[in-house]
Write a protein that holds these residues in place. Structure first.
Motif, PDB file in Angstrom:
ATOM      1  N   THR A 109      38.402 -50.581  40.241  1.00  0.00           N
ATOM      2  CA  THR A 109      37.154 -50.989  39.359  1.00  0.00           C
ATOM      3  C   THR A 109      37.391 -52.309  39.006  1.00  0.00           C
ATOM      4  N   GLU A 110      36.334 -53.244  39.521  1.00  0.00           N
ATOM      5  CA  GLU A 110      36.179 -54.291  39.367  1.00  0.00           C
ATOM      6  C   GLU A 110      36.221 -54.995  37.728  1.00  0.00           C
ATOM      7  N   GLU A 111      37.103 -55.796  37.179  1.00  0.00           N
ATOM      8  CA  GLU A 111      37.197 -55.987  35.789  1.00  0.00           C
ATOM      9  C   GLU A 111      36.413 -57.236  35.576  1.00  0.00           C
ATOM     10  N   ARG A 112      34.865 -56.844  35.073  1.00  0.00           N
ATOM     11  CA  ARG A 112      34.293 -57.924  34.707  1.00  0.00           C
ATOM     12  C   ARG A 112      34.299 -58.025  33.149  1.00  0.00           C
ATOM     13  N   GLY A 113      34.942 -58.884  32.731  1.00  0.00           N
ATOM     14  CA  GLY A 113      34.974 -58.893  31.138  1.00  0.00           C
ATOM     15  C   GLY A 113      33.983 -59.513  30.576  1.00  0.00           C
ATOM     16  N   TRP A 114      33.707 -59.321  29.197  1.00  0.00           N
ATOM     17  CA  TRP A 114      32.594 -59.659  28.465  1.00  0.00           C
ATOM     18  C   TRP A 114      33.181 -60.121  27.076  1.00  0.00           C
TER      19      TRP A 114
ATOM     20  N   THR B 269      30.233 -64.041  30.019  1.00  0.00           N
ATOM     21  CA  THR B 269      31.290 -63.477  30.870  1.00  0.00           C
ATOM     22  C   THR B 269      31.474 -64.755  31.796  1.00  0.00           C
ATOM     23  N   SER B 270      32.620 -64.587  32.470  1.00  0.00           N
ATOM     24  CA  SER B 270      32.943 -65.480  33.683  1.00  0.00           C
ATOM     25  C   SER B 270      34.056 -65.140  34.235  1.00  0.00           C
ATOM     26  N   PRO B 271      34.244 -65.188  35.534  1.00  0.00           N
ATOM     27  CA  PRO B 271      35.086 -64.769  36.452  1.00  0.00           C
ATOM     28  C   PRO B 271      36.646 -65.258  36.330  1.00  0.00           C
ATOM     29  N   GLU B 272      37.417 -64.905  36.780  1.00  0.00           N
ATOM     30  CA  GLU B 272      38.842 -65.627  36.716  1.00  0.00           C
ATOM     31  C   GLU B 272      38.970 -66.580  37.886  1.00  0.00           C
ATOM     32  N   ALA B 273      39.807 -67.555  37.457  1.00  0.00           N
ATOM     33  CA  ALA B 273      40.426 -68.585  38.497  1.00  0.00           C
ATOM     34  C   ALA B 273      41.435 -69.293  38.024  1.00  0.00           C
ATOM     35  N   PHE B 274      42.058 -70.093  39.018  1.00  0.00           N
ATOM     36  CA  PHE B 274      43.445 -70.816  38.582  1.00  0.00           C
ATOM     37  C   PHE B 274      43.088 -72.157  38.728  1.00  0.00           C
ATOM     38  N   LEU B 275      43.678 -73.115  37.764  1.00  0.00           N
ATOM     39  CA  LEU B 275      43.685 -74.565  37.898  1.00  0.00           C
ATOM     40  C   LEU B 275      45.141 -74.874  38.569  1.00  0.00           C
ATOM     41  N   VAL B 276      45.145 -75.721  39.961  1.00  0.00           N
ATOM     42  CA  VAL B 276      46.204 -75.773  40.791  1.00  0.00           C
ATOM     43  C   VAL B 276      46.128 -77.244  41.079  1.00  0.00           C
ATOM     44  N   GLU B 277      47.376 -77.709  41.622  1.00  0.00           N
ATOM     45  CA  GLU B 277      47.183 -79.022  42.235  1.00  0.00           C
ATOM     46  C   GLU B 277      46.021 -79.076  43.329  1.00  0.00           C
ATOM     47  N   GLU B 278      45.708 -80.534  43.158  1.00  0.00           N
ATOM     48  CA  GLU B 278      44.622 -80.816  44.303  1.00  0.00           C
ATOM     49  C   GLU B 278      45.200 -80.476  45.724  1.00  0.00           C
ATOM     50  N   GLY B 279      44.315 -79.692  46.620  1.00  0.00           N
ATOM     51  CA  GLY B 279      44.606 -79.236  47.749  1.00  0.00           C
ATOM     52  C   GLY B 279      45.078 -77.871  47.999  1.00  0.00           C
TER      53      GLY B 279
ATOM     54  N   GLU C  75      42.349 -78.944  41.106  1.00  0.00           N
ATOM     55  CA  GLU C  75      41.138 -78.156  41.351  1.00  0.00           C
ATOM     56  C   GLU C  75      41.064 -76.886  40.956  1.00  0.00           C
ATOM     57  N   VAL C  76      40.028 -76.425  41.064  1.00  0.00           N
ATOM     58  CA  VAL C  76      39.733 -74.825  40.414  1.00  0.00           C
ATOM     59  C   VAL C  76      39.746 -74.013  41.728  1.00  0.00           C
ATOM     60  N   THR C  77      40.434 -72.881  41.766  1.00  0.00           N
ATOM     61  CA  THR C  77      40.407 -72.027  42.890  1.00  0.00           C
ATOM     62  C   THR C  77      39.235 -71.264  42.779  1.00  0.00           C
ATOM     63  N   GLU C  78      39.020 -70.519  43.940  1.00  0.00           N
ATOM     64  CA  GLU C  78      37.520 -69.675  43.932  1.00  0.00           C
ATOM     65  C   GLU C  78      37.673 -68.447  43.039  1.00  0.00           C
ATOM     66  N   ALA C  79      36.595 -68.432  42.452  1.00  0.00           N
ATOM     67  CA  ALA C  79      36.558 -67.373  41.318  1.00  0.00           C
ATOM     68  C   ALA C  79      36.487 -66.007  41.804  1.00  0.00           C
ATOM     69  N   PHE C  80      37.033 -65.230  41.077  1.00  0.00           N
ATOM     70  CA  PHE C  80      37.215 -63.706  41.408  1.00  0.00           C
ATOM     71  C   PHE C  80      37.208 -62.690  39.969  1.00  0.00           C
ATOM     72  N   PHE C  81      36.707 -61.668  40.128  1.00  0.00           N
ATOM     73  CA  PHE C  81      37.058 -60.572  39.067  1.00  0.00           C
ATOM     74  C   PHE C  81      38.103 -59.595  39.604  1.00  0.00           C
ATOM     75  N   PRO C  82      39.194 -59.481  39.016  1.00  0.00           N
ATOM     76  CA  PRO C  82      40.252 -58.819  39.313  1.00  0.00           C
ATOM     77  C   PRO C  82      39.876 -57.162  39.720  1.00  0.00           C
ATOM     78  N   GLU C  83      40.526 -56.581  40.602  1.00  0.00           N
ATOM     79  CA  GLU C  83      40.254 -55.006  40.525  1.00  0.00           C
ATOM     80  C   GLU C  83      41.408 -54.376  40.165  1.00  0.00           C
ATOM     81  N   ILE C  84      41.044 -53.476  39.058  1.00  0.00           N
ATOM     82  CA  ILE C  84      42.112 -52.559  38.738  1.00  0.00           C
ATOM     83  C   ILE C  84      41.824 -51.038  38.940  1.00  0.00           C
ATOM     84  N   ASP C  85      42.542 -50.240  39.525  1.00  0.00           N
ATOM     85  CA  ASP C  85      42.416 -48.963  39.454  1.00  0.00           C
ATOM     86  C   ASP C  85      40.766 -48.607  40.383  1.00  0.00           C
TER      87      ASP C  85
END
Length: 277
Positions: free
Chosen positions: A217-222, A114-124, A205-215
């Motif tokens: 419930t934390e969506e921890r994908g496998w 598994t792994s949490p979600e994150a975004f790759l964004v411009e530095e800063g 840079e990579v933003t802080e990781a998170f598991f999205p919450e839907i209804d």
């Protein structure tokens, strides 16, 4: 692990009294796998060899089952399930998340990572991108997501309009769109961004990781390996070996080269539970 596969796999045998798929794979000496060039889950490296956590698991599992080699076909993400179902390859080794919708089309192994979600964004992170809702709240921002991915589902759930989404076939395309300024972020799993940034660099840079919450419930994908639904005996053997690897610590060893840690290992969640939703 070795080589790119030919475009077609071995003819299905089977039927009453025919050889099982595992017997045929043992006889031919390799298993054909599909992957989508997402670092570090499954990709083709600079020497043309299949690489990443999911191909590493597949190679080790099939070696244990008497099949010494994997041959890989890289395809666009949304072509993986159609490719499997049309017999282009025998297994998807791409870290594909196990979802009820996908379970209707393919058979998944027990989870391997598994792994949490994150975004790759411009530095800063000048646009302060932290969640899918950031894009829904700011119509000027554009997001790259793999076409047919769970991230696309999240983007739609959190209300990102279609004209703010750039649906991409692979991770490399997303990186190039970000590099050229045509998108403001790329959405994938945190470990994917981290490994890609380590390999390719760039002012990102990579933003802080998170598991999205839907209804609520934390969506921890496998993620797991995927097979055709009729290959039940092969699936049983694969799950047997995965369970042994999990117990012995081999599953962790296979992922460590690609940035996976104990936190990314399967818990007690089963594929049956994930397929139910």
């Amino acid at each position: 692990m070795a080589g790119l596969a030919a475009c077609s796999r071995v003819e299905d045998g089977g039927g009453e009294g025919g050889p099982s798929i595992l017997e045929r794979l043992r006889e031919q000496g390799f298993v054909a796998v599909g992957l989508a060039n997402e670092i570090p889950f499954g990709f083709i490296d600079d020497s043309g060899e299949p690489a990443g956590q999911s191909p590493a698991v597949a190679a080790a599992v099939f070696e244990e089952l008497g099949v010494p080699e994997i041959q890989a076909s890289p395809v666009a993400w949304d072509g993986l399930i159609p490719g499997l179902r049309s017999n282009r390859f025998d297994v998807i080794a791409a870290g594909m998340f196990i979802t009820p919708e996908r379970c209707e089309q393919v058979a998944f192994s027990e989870p391997t990572a598994t792994s949490p979600e994150a975004f790759l964004v411009e530095e800063g992170n000048p646009n302060d991108i932290t969640h899918f809702t950031t894009f829904a709240e700011n119509p000027d921002l554009r997001l790259a997501v793999l076409n047919g991915s769970v991230e696309q589902t999240y983007a739609e759930y959190f209300g990102i309009p279609e004209d703010q989404l750039n649906l991409i076939p692979d991770q490399t395309t997303g990186y190039e769109l970000l590099e050229s300024g045509r998108v403001d972020a790329m959405s994938m799993l945190s470990v994917s961004h981290t490994y890609l940034l380590r390999e390719r660099g760039g002012p990102f840079e990579v933003t802080e990781a998170f598991f999205p919450e839907i209804d609520g419930t934390e969506e921890r994908g496998w993620g797991g390996l995927a097979l055709r639904q009729e290959d039940t005996e092969l699936l049983e053997e694969i799950n047997r070996v995965i369970a042994e690897f999990k117990e012995s610590g081999r599953l962790l060893e296979l992922g460590q080269e690609w940035g996976f840690t104990e936190a990314d290992l399967p818990d007690d969640t089963t594929t049956a539970e994930l397929c139910e939703g």
